[in-house]
Design an enzyme around this catalytic site. Structure first.
Site, PDB file in Angstrom:
ATOM      1  N   ARG A   1       6.865 -15.788  -3.350  1.00 54.16           N
ATOM      2  CA  ARG A   1       7.130 -16.324  -2.011  1.00 54.16           C
ATOM      3  C   ARG A   1       5.881 -17.014  -1.483  1.00 54.16           C
ATOM      4  NH1 ARG A   1       3.840 -12.843   0.485  1.00 54.16           N
ATOM      5  NH2 ARG A   1       3.833 -10.653  -0.165  1.00 54.16           N
TER       6      ARG A   1
ATOM      7  N   GLY B   1       0.775  -1.225   0.000  1.00 54.80           N
ATOM      8  CA  GLY B   1       0.000   0.000   0.000  1.00 54.80           C
ATOM      9  C   GLY B   1       0.808   1.277   0.000  1.00 54.80           C
TER      10      GLY B   1
END
Length: 459
Positions: A306, A179
């Site tokens: 990941r 963000g």
């Protein structure tokens, strides 16, 4: 029972046997448990703030790598590589966050003959830059929301491009995540000042002021596809998750399978994600994230290279161990050629600390269909230095209604004394009619919290 691999050679035949975990908290504990299950030795690293953390107690050995400041400990590549060498580790698992998507770290592992439990440094580098990833995925056939053709650094040039795309517009940091450097602009007269603000955030967080623009979808959902790819070029989409409930672009709760997704669109998303990942010769576990705007309308956002925070809900709906899968890919095992079946429904709530402090009382829920991933224990001191998430509460059952009820009961049963947490907020959200009726979008929670804050101010 689902299985991902067509052969399960003994661990003693693997190319690694001692794994250093380059992380902390609940994900470090999760990886240590997977190591124990497979008969692998584990090495924990810790900062001075984490000397009494649970992962240091559970691992076979533990090494202090620096002070509380993450830049000098969990982000210190040289110290982590040295810790692996000193302890005799032959592999490193990065977890999520910290260095998990750092190409320099993956490359340092390769250069020091340590197996990195994840994709190659080249793949991380390719997908780590949002604009580069967008262009690569376009070549692989991914649909994109209308956006700027290149990255931008000048606010006036960016405004010209924004007018071509059309308002409202989303400004994003090219090198960003979490963000940071991200804002929605509704009108042209607000654009330049907001662009400058986003650039300042991006410089501070990522030392990079390159930005790009996207058409802003007003009511989309956030859907992500979990994938795994072996060293032989085989790729499987093993399920999807709905991560729509977010505050300030940070996920709060996730569910699987995505309740709003129709079967035809789901299969389209699976197929195109598998093709794109194969196109870039990816290896390991990864997640392709989309904005979903209704049947057949989905648009690529980014790919995470990941394990995800929310991976447990995929595990609970498929019966698969995704950390073990990461190890098996790194060991060269081949995947099966069919997608796993999905049973059950699962919901994850992220429990965060609003204040640091010592856990003076702790009771975690249990029972059929309840899982808690955490590194908390009574007497543990929650430090102020790291991510605020302290536990993940995962509930699973035969359908969404059963799971929502079970989650409400599990949250009611949870006691974390000594610090402030978001448990009350989670309980309130689970009672919201719009959430129950699946009438939410990625902006829903921000609007709800803003409205509650305004009501509180008025009163």
């Amino acid at each position: 029972m689902n299985q991902l691999f067509s052969s399960h050679k003994p661990v003693k035949q693997w190319p690694f046997h001692k794994v250093l975990i380059a992380n902390r908290g609940e994900i470090a504990v999760r990886i240590i448990r997977a190591c124990r299950q497979l008969g692998l030795e584990s090495v924990a690293i810790y900062s001075t703030a984490d000397k009494d953390a649970l992962h240091t107690k559970l691992a076979d050995s533990a090494v202090c790598i620096g002070p509380a400041n993450a830049a000098n400990s969990y982000l210190n590549i040289n110290n982590i590589i040295t810790a692996a060498q000193v302890t005799g580790a032959d592999a490193i698992h990065p977890g999520y966050g910290f260095l998990s998507e750092n190409a320099d770290f993956a490359r340092a592992c390769e250069q020091n003959h340590l197996i990195f439990i994840g994709p190659s440094a080249d793949a991380i580098s390719l997908l780590g830059n949002k604009e580069q990833a967008r262009q690569t995925m376009v070549q692989a056939g991914m649909p994109l929301v209308k956006g700027s053709p290149t990255v931008l650094t000048d606010s006036k040039a960016a405004l010209t491009e924004a007018k071509k795309i059309g308002f409202p517009i989303m400004i994003k940091a090219s090198a960003g995540g979490g963000g940071k450097g991200m804002r929605v602009v509704q009108y042209p007269e607000q654009f330049e000042s907001t662009f400058d603000l986003c650039q300042d955030e991006a410089r501070s967080a990522f030392d990079d002021d390159h930005m790009y623009l996207e058409q802003y979808l007003t009511h989309p959902r956030h859907i992500e596809i979990q994938l795994i790819a072996d060293q032989g070029g085989n790729t499987l989409a093993i399920g999807e998750r709905d991560c729509t409930i977010q505050a300030n672009h940070q996920k709060v709760m996730e569910e699987a399978p995505a309740p709003s997704l129709d079967d035809t669109t789901r299969q389209q998303m699976f197929t195109i994600s598998e093709q794109a990942v194969a196109h870039i010769h990816y290896e390991g576990v990864g997640t392709v994230e989309f904005l979903y705007n209704g049947p057949g309308a989905f648009y690529f956002m980014e790919m995470n290279t990941r394990i995800q925070v929310e991976h447990p809900i995929t595990e609970q709906t498929t019966g698969l161990d995704l950390i073990e899968a990461q190890f098996r890919v790194a060991a060269g095992e081949p995947l099966v050629d069919s997608r796993p079946t999905v049973a059950n429904y699962a919901l994850e709530c992220r429990i965060t600390a609003l204040t640091p402090g010592t856990i003076s009382g702790l009771h975690l829920p249990g029972g059929l269909g309840i899982r808690v991933d955490t590194a908390l224990y009574q007497g543990y001191n929650v430090p102020p230095n790291y991510d605020a998430m302290i536990a993940k509460l995962i509930v699973y059952g035969p359908n969404r209604n059963v799971v929502l009820t079970k989650m409400r009961n599990a949250i009611d049963e949870t006691v974390i004394a000594g610090i402030s947490t978001n448990l009350e907020l989670l309980a309130q959200l689970l009672a919201e009619p719009d959430l129950i009726a699946e009438k939410t979008d990625v902006n829903w929670l921000d609007h709800l919290l803003a409205a509650k804050e305004e009501d509180s101010y008025d009163n």
